[in-house]
Write a protein that holds these residues in place. Structure first.
Motif, PDB file in Angstrom:
ATOM      1  N   GLY A 568      -2.324 -15.081   4.361  1.00 20.56           N
ATOM      2  CA  GLY A 568      -2.653 -13.746   4.842  1.00 20.56           C
ATOM      3  C   GLY A 568      -1.468 -13.128   5.565  1.00 20.56           C
ATOM      4  N   PHE A 569      -1.179 -11.866   5.268  1.00 17.26           N
ATOM      5  CA  PHE A 569      -0.128 -11.141   5.970  1.00 17.26           C
ATOM      6  C   PHE A 569      -0.662 -10.625   7.303  1.00 17.26           C
ATOM      7  CE2 PHE A 569       0.657 -10.470   1.371  1.00 17.26           C
ATOM      8  CZ  PHE A 569       1.805 -11.242   1.268  1.00 17.26           C
ATOM      9  N   GLY A 570       0.186 -10.506   8.292  1.00 13.03           N
ATOM     10  CA  GLY A 570      -0.223 -10.159   9.642  1.00 13.03           C
ATOM     11  C   GLY A 570      -0.893  -8.810   9.764  1.00 13.03           C
ATOM     12  N   HIS A 571      -1.744  -8.701  10.805  1.00  8.22           N
ATOM     13  CA  HIS A 571      -2.420  -7.443  11.166  1.00  8.22           C
ATOM     14  C   HIS A 571      -3.259  -6.892  10.018  1.00  8.22           C
ATOM     15  CE1 HIS A 571       0.093  -7.516  14.746  1.00  8.22           C
ATOM     16  NE2 HIS A 571       1.175  -7.572  13.993  1.00  8.22           N
ATOM     17  N   ASN A 572      -3.889  -7.791   9.278  1.00  7.59           N
ATOM     18  CA  ASN A 572      -4.783  -7.390   8.185  1.00  7.59           C
ATOM     19  C   ASN A 572      -4.094  -6.509   7.146  1.00  7.59           C
ATOM     20  OD1 ASN A 572      -7.174  -8.725   9.045  1.00  7.59           O
ATOM     21  ND2 ASN A 572      -7.505  -7.111  10.573  1.00  7.59           N
ATOM     22  N   LEU A 621       2.290   0.623   3.431  1.00  7.34           N
ATOM     23  CA  LEU A 621       2.211   1.562   4.537  1.00  7.34           C
ATOM     24  C   LEU A 621       0.741   1.826   4.802  1.00  7.34           C
ATOM     25  CD1 LEU A 621       4.934   4.090   3.292  1.00  7.34           C
ATOM     26  CD2 LEU A 621       5.234   2.331   5.047  1.00  7.34           C
ATOM     27  N   LYS A 622       0.442   2.562   5.850  1.00  4.55           N
ATOM     28  CA  LYS A 622      -0.953   2.836   6.146  1.00  4.55           C
ATOM     29  C   LYS A 622      -1.629   3.596   5.014  1.00  4.55           C
ATOM     30  CE  LYS A 622      -3.969   4.508   9.812  1.00  4.55           C
ATOM     31  NZ  LYS A 622      -4.056   5.154  11.149  1.00  4.55           N
ATOM     32  N   SER A 623      -0.854   4.398   4.301  1.00  5.42           N
ATOM     33  CA  SER A 623      -1.412   5.215   3.232  1.00  5.42           C
ATOM     34  C   SER A 623      -1.073   4.686   1.839  1.00  5.42           C
ATOM     35  CB  SER A 623      -0.907   6.656   3.349  1.00  5.42           C
ATOM     36  OG  SER A 623       0.509   6.694   3.256  1.00  5.42           O
ATOM     37  N   PRO A 668      -2.890   9.800   1.217  1.00  5.97           N
ATOM     38  CA  PRO A 668      -2.111  10.461   2.275  1.00  5.97           C
ATOM     39  C   PRO A 668      -2.964  10.805   3.491  1.00  5.97           C
ATOM     40  CG  PRO A 668      -2.549  11.981   0.458  1.00  5.97           C
ATOM     41  CD  PRO A 668      -2.995  10.629  -0.005  1.00  5.97           C
ATOM     42  N   ALA A 669      -2.413  10.546   4.663  1.00  8.09           N
ATOM     43  CA  ALA A 669      -3.125  10.828   5.907  1.00  8.09           C
ATOM     44  C   ALA A 669      -3.322  12.321   6.115  1.00  8.09           C
ATOM     45  CB  ALA A 669      -2.357  10.221   7.090  1.00  8.09           C
ATOM     46  N   LEU A 670      -2.410  13.137   5.593  1.00 10.40           N
ATOM     47  CA  LEU A 670      -2.491  14.582   5.787  1.00 10.40           C
ATOM     48  C   LEU A 670      -3.525  15.252   4.888  1.00 10.40           C
ATOM     49  CD1 LEU A 670       1.313  15.452   6.143  1.00 10.40           C
ATOM     50  CD2 LEU A 670      -0.393  15.143   7.953  1.00 10.40           C
ATOM     51  N   LEU A 671      -4.006  14.545   3.895  1.00  9.32           N
ATOM     52  CA  LEU A 671      -5.034  15.082   3.000  1.00  9.32           C
ATOM     53  C   LEU A 671      -6.146  14.045   2.893  1.00  9.32           C
ATOM     54  CD1 LEU A 671      -5.876  17.443   1.227  1.00  9.32           C
ATOM     55  CD2 LEU A 671      -4.637  16.390  -0.677  1.00  9.32           C
ATOM     56  N   LYS A 672      -6.966  13.989   3.931  1.00  8.50           N
ATOM     57  CA  LYS A 672      -8.022  12.986   3.994  1.00  8.50           C
ATOM     58  C   LYS A 672      -8.995  13.161   2.837  1.00  8.50           C
ATOM     59  CE  LYS A 672     -11.401  10.938   7.128  1.00  8.50           C
ATOM     60  NZ  LYS A 672     -12.065  11.029   8.451  1.00  8.50           N
ATOM     61  N   GLY A 673      -9.330  12.031   2.187  1.00  5.50           N
ATOM     62  CA  GLY A 673     -10.247  12.063   1.069  1.00  5.50           C
ATOM     63  C   GLY A 673      -9.577  12.088  -0.284  1.00  5.50           C
ATOM     64  N   PHE A 674      -8.241  12.270  -0.304  1.00  8.96           N
ATOM     65  CA  PHE A 674      -7.516  12.306  -1.579  1.00  8.96           C
ATOM     66  C   PHE A 674      -6.963  10.917  -1.895  1.00  8.96           C
ATOM     67  CE2 PHE A 674      -3.551  12.726  -3.998  1.00  8.96           C
ATOM     68  CZ  PHE A 674      -4.011  13.430  -5.107  1.00  8.96           C
ATOM     69  N   ARG A 675      -6.966  10.570  -3.160  1.00  8.96           N
ATOM     70  CA  ARG A 675      -6.380   9.308  -3.603  1.00  8.96           C
ATOM     71  C   ARG A 675      -5.696   9.512  -4.947  1.00  8.96           C
ATOM     72  NH1 ARG A 675     -11.808   8.849  -4.946  1.00  8.96           N
ATOM     73  NH2 ARG A 675     -12.189   8.360  -7.148  1.00  8.96           N
ATOM     74  N   LEU A 676      -4.600   8.784  -5.133  1.00 12.04           N
ATOM     75  CA  LEU A 676      -3.862   8.818  -6.391  1.00 12.04           C
ATOM     76  C   LEU A 676      -3.424   7.401  -6.700  1.00 12.04           C
ATOM     77  CD1 LEU A 676      -2.498  10.440  -8.704  1.00 12.04           C
ATOM     78  CD2 LEU A 676      -0.489  10.642  -7.222  1.00 12.04           C
ATOM     79  N   GLY A 677      -3.763   6.911  -7.893  1.00 12.04           N
ATOM     80  CA  GLY A 677      -3.433   5.538  -8.242  1.00 12.04           C
ATOM     81  C   GLY A 677      -2.838   5.421  -9.624  1.00 12.04           C
ATOM     82  N   GLY A 678      -1.927   4.475  -9.768  1.00  9.08           N
ATOM     83  CA  GLY A 678      -1.330   4.164 -11.059  1.00  9.08           C
ATOM     84  C   GLY A 678      -1.510   2.685 -11.364  1.00  9.08           C
TER      85      GLY A 678
END
Length: 760
Positions: A568-572, A621-623, A668-678
């Motif tokens: 496990g990597f630190g801090h969850n 990163l957090k996002s 992105p933290a600035l656009l809550k609710g948005f997700r983009l995945g590849g």
């Protein structure tokens, strides 16, 4: 006067204490289900409490102004006491990459992932909701070591620690109960799953026969269904694709007092796709009720209904495949599936150390088809023969399990027994088929000629036990054993022949399957595991009774050795896990050509399977979240003789060396609710025949997914096969040539959903 002052002070203190008594309930923000076992604690204080089976708590906070809410697998929250006083329900967000998940498939009971000495992966509710998969392969292929093969319109086959094939080497369960009966395996069994009813999926790689019995050889896939939500919820969604696919999902759920219920379903329809003769429709409905009679007694009832019909499409030859000519040679073949499953489970906690569950179930499945693979040429180039058949069974079953916990060495003992009686029938009628000069089958005529008509009484009785303990600190040892007996009572309603089947007879098989494993916690979210397990697969009905010259077959047996570990990597931030395995198969059933040109099933196969599997999840990163999983595996024949040639030491056909699936998701933290995945799916090259004379080069696919949720609304667009790559999900070579099963072309899915969440 002094007594009066003391009385006033006591009253004020009591009022102040009452004002600091907080109540509430804790729930999963993704599923809205209660979180029993969540901990509510006062900050900088030893005071705290654990939520009950309904997620409810009551806590005296004294003079504290904040509390902390935590639960394994979730992001902790810190809230002011004042806010808690107003909150009816507090929701926790699940961790994107959680090493120590709660699983149920490894021991038929809840346990931490790190206590299970097996290779097991979980597809979370969040992954299911964000993937917006229209077929199960689009989520199962995210699991390391898994390749679920898309055969079109939710039809499929599977490859888990095995090559691509159609044998009964995989067990599919719904809430721990096999969805089909022993001896009547169907590689398309997951058509009978209602995708709208799924909460999460657990995948065990390698044999799981010590708990689940036969067919759990390459792996066992447990589909865990939704439970009633803590607050009233309702959801409806609709989507469509650029190839004529339309689908509508719905669900409604809630809990009132001791009763909770959830109903869910979907209807999908495909018409006018890029492939000729490829329409289908499916209706899936599920209902589950939960009655929490007391903190120690729970009664669950569930039912699932499936109605499915599809046009059948076969593979294409090289000329049609590479020229992208998607006209289908068959214009009338079909598959029709009707399924019903009902179960009732009573769970009783007698005390802190003893618990028992009783499950009664009923299953019915009827698969009717005019199969393309049964079409045979005749001496007349404009005529062919085929069949319309029906394979059906009813099941009546019972499973009883008891668990006993001990204070000594943190030991636990699980014992259970099961009984499954499933009368099955098979009927096939002869048809004549018209064929044009270009080789396309244009129509057929039914006849009164019956090819096959039999009944089999299938009885499976079993008993199993598992014992686990911690002999030393940080070590967990698990030992399990299961005994199965399978009785087949075959009654042929026709005179035995090569077409009508074997003479009426009785057969029985029995198997003892052990498992021994251990885990060792190295601390700091690191650990190791090792296990030995055995799996077995009895002959299927079609193996035993197809043709008149059928020898007495034995069940195939597989011995599996594996080691693995996790970090496990630190801090969850995430984790990595890895497993290495070596599995040998003996007495495998192979269709062997005889001297007179006919074929007969025989126990002549022996195989060797070796591989390494990995899975990495990390919040870069957090996002930004990345995931990669895959396997490198070598599957070879130790012994294979088809009646004329020996293929010992050859690589098994349909066995890619490399299978990987990687994904990156941005929120992105600035656009809550948005997700983009590849997502990138890689299937390596593999041989198309046992002789290793022809190879398919494999393929690489790229998929994009984007979604946005605002309050109660959500919309999404998925693009599968971004580059519109020509590829085959299966490629096979036989005496008749090479056949390619075309993979889906570039597909855009557009969807919108609305979710209502009540307050309580």
């Amino acid at each position: 006067m002094k007594q009066c002052c003391l009385l006033i002070i006591a009253c004020v203190a009591a009022l102040y204490s009452h004002a600091q008594q907080i109540h509430g309930r804790i729930a999963d923000n993704s599923t809205k289900e209660a979180l029993p076992g969540a901990v509510v604690s006062v900050l900088h204080n030893s005071k705290g409490c654990v939520c009950d089976e309904k997620g409810a708590f009551s806590l005296a906070t004294g003079t504290a102004d904040s509390v902390r809410i935590s639960c394994v697998g979730y992001i902790p929250r810190q809230l002011p006491v004042a806010a808690m006083g107003r909150a009816t329900v507090v929701y926790l967000e699940p961790l994107a990459a959680n090493l120590n998940e709660i699983i149920v498939s490894s021991s038929r009971d809840k346990q931490y992932r790190t206590d299970a000495p097996v290779a097991i992966s979980t597809i979370s509710p969040q992954t299911l909701q964000e993937t917006k998969a229209t077929t199960l392969d689009r989520v199962l292929n995210k699991v390391s070591g898994v390749y679920m093969v898309d055969l079109g319109n939710e039809q499929h086959t599977m490859a888990i620690r095995q090559p691509i094939g159609y044998k009964s080497l995989f067990l599919y369960l719904e809430d721990g109960i096999p969805i089909r009966t022993v001896g009547d395996f169907n590689h398309n069994a997951l058509i009978e799953i209602n995708m709208a009813a799924l909460r999460n999926i657990e995948v065990i790689r390698g044999p799981a026969s010590s708990l689940y019995g036969s067919e759990a050889v390459g792996g066992a896939v447990n589909f865990i269904t939704l439970s009633p939500t803590l607050v009233p919820t309702a959801k409806v969604q609709a989507e469509m694709s650029n190839w004529g696919y339309k689908r509508t999902d719905f669900s409604a759920s809630g809990t009132s007092g001791k009763w909770g219920a959830v109903i869910s379903g979907y209807y999908a329809n495909q018409s006018n796709g890029y492939m000729d003769h490829s329409d289908f429709h499916k209706l899936g409905l599920s209902l589950k009720t939960v009655y929490q009679a007391s903190p120690k007694t729970k009664w669950t009832n569930a039912a699932t209904l499936i109605n499915y019909h599809t046009d059948q499409i076969g593979g294409l030859d090289s000329a049609h495949f590479y020229s992208k000519d998607y006209r289908n040679f068959q214009t009338f073949t079909y598959r029709d599936v009707q399924a019903l499953r009902i179960r009732s489970t009573l769970e009783q906690d007698w005390n802190a150390t003893n618990s028992t569950s009783f499950t009664a179930f009923y299953r019915h499945s009827d698969i009717g088809q005019n199969p393309f693979y049964s079409i045979k040429s005749t001496s007349n180039p404009l005529k062919a023969n085929g069949q319309i058949n029906s394979d059906a069974f009813h099941s009546y079953g019972l499973i009883v399990q008891h668990k006993k916990r001990f204070s000594w060495k943190d030991a636990a003992f699980i014992a259970g027994a099961s009984l499954d009686y499933s009368p099955a029938t098979y009927h096939a009628g002869f048809i004549t088929i018209d064929k044009n000069a270009a080789g396309y089958y244009t129509g057929y005529q039914q006849t009164d000629s019956v090819l096959t008509d039999y009944k089999v009484g299938l009885l499976n009785t079993a008993a199993y036990a598992q014992f686990e303990l911690s002999p030393v600190n940080n070590m967990r040892v698990v030992a399990a054993m299961r005994y199965d007996r399978m009785d087949y009572n075959f009654v042929n309603h026709l005179t035995p022949s090569a077409y009508t089947g074997a003479p009426s007879e009785r057969n029985n098989f029995n198997a003892l399957t052990p498992k021994l494993g251990l885990t060792y916690n190295l601390g700091r979210n690191r650990g190791l595991y090792a296990n030995y397990s055995r799996g077995f697969a009895p002959p299927n009905i079609s193996d035993l009774y197809q043709g008149v010259k059928v020898p007495v077959l034995q069940q195939a047996t597989y011995n599996n050795y594996e080691v693995g570990g996790w970090f496990g990597f630190g801090h969850n931030k995430g984790y990595a896990d890895i497993s290495l395995y070596r599995m040998t198969g003996t007495n495998e059933i192979i269709s062997v050509q005889q001297a007179d040109g006919s074929y007969m099933n025989q126990n002549t196969g022996a195989t060797l399977h070796r591989g390494i599997e990995w899975n990495v999840k990390y919040n870069l990163l957090k996002s930004l979240f990345i995931r990669t999983s895959g396997t490198y595996a070598l599957h070879t024949f130790d012994a294979y003789f088809d009646g004329s040639k020996t293929f010992d030491n050859n690589r098994m056909n349909g066995a890619p060396l490399w299978i990987t699936n990687s994904e990156i998701t941005w929120k992105p933290a600035l656009l809550k609710g948005f997700r983009l995945g590849g997502e990138w799916q890689h299937i390596g090259s593999y041989y198309m025949d046992p002789a290793n004379t022809a190879m398919y080069g494999g393929y690489d696919l790229f998929n994009l997914r984007a979604g946005y949720g605002y309050r109660s609304f959500e919309c999404w667009i998925n693009c599968m096969n971004v580059g519109d790559r020509l590829y085959a999900t299966t490629a096979e070579k036989s005496a008749y040539g090479v056949t390619y099963r075309v993979g889906p072309r570039q597909t855009f899915n557009f969807g919108i959903a609305y979710t209502f969440t009540g307050k309580k």
